[in-house]
Design a protein around this motif. Structure first.
Motif, PDB file in Angstrom:
ATOM      1  N   GLY A   3      70.818  44.232  89.116  1.00 29.60           N
ATOM      2  CA  GLY A   3      71.760  43.123  89.231  1.00 29.60           C
ATOM      3  C   GLY A   3      73.197  43.583  89.078  1.00 29.60           C
ATOM      4  N   PHE A   4      73.424  44.516  88.165  1.00 24.20           N
ATOM      5  CA  PHE A   4      74.764  45.045  87.956  1.00 24.20           C
ATOM      6  C   PHE A   4      75.245  45.817  89.187  1.00 24.20           C
ATOM      7  CE2 PHE A   4      77.559  48.486  86.373  1.00 24.20           C
ATOM      8  CZ  PHE A   4      78.623  47.679  85.965  1.00 24.20           C
ATOM      9  N   LEU A   5      74.364  46.638  89.770  1.00 22.83           N
ATOM     10  CA  LEU A   5      74.731  47.381  90.974  1.00 22.83           C
ATOM     11  C   LEU A   5      75.006  46.436  92.139  1.00 22.83           C
ATOM     12  CD1 LEU A   5      72.271  50.383  90.780  1.00 22.83           C
ATOM     13  CD2 LEU A   5      74.720  50.372  90.298  1.00 22.83           C
ATOM     14  N   LEU A   6      74.202  45.379  92.240  1.00 22.17           N
ATOM     15  CA  LEU A   6      74.432  44.394  93.289  1.00 22.17           C
ATOM     16  C   LEU A   6      75.778  43.708  93.095  1.00 22.17           C
ATOM     17  CD1 LEU A   6      72.986  43.130  95.732  1.00 22.17           C
ATOM     18  CD2 LEU A   6      72.142  41.387  94.176  1.00 22.17           C
TER      19      LEU A   6
END
Length: 66
Positions: A3-6
């Motif tokens: 989610g953080f990378l997205l």
């Protein structure tokens, strides 16, 4: 982590939308909090009803050591 990378990709490609999502997420969390609390309460009531219904079977079954 995904989610953080997205979110980082979204920030790089479309930063106004990413910042809007960053601001709106806590508001969405606060709005859904009462529904989650109601869900916890309803789940507790169903577990209580299940325990009451299963109590005679547990009493008749006896202890597993016998």
């Amino acid at each position: 982590m995904f989610g953080f990378l997205l979110w980082l990709v979204l920030l790089f490609l479309c930063w106004p939308l990413a910042l809007l999502a960053l601001v709106l997420y806590p508001l969405f969390w606060l709005i859904t909090l009462p529904f989650r609390l109601i869900g916890i309460g309803v789940e507790g009531v169903f577990e209580l009803l299940r325990a009451v219904v299963m109590l005679p079977a547990r009493i008749l079954r006896g202890s597993p050591g016998r």
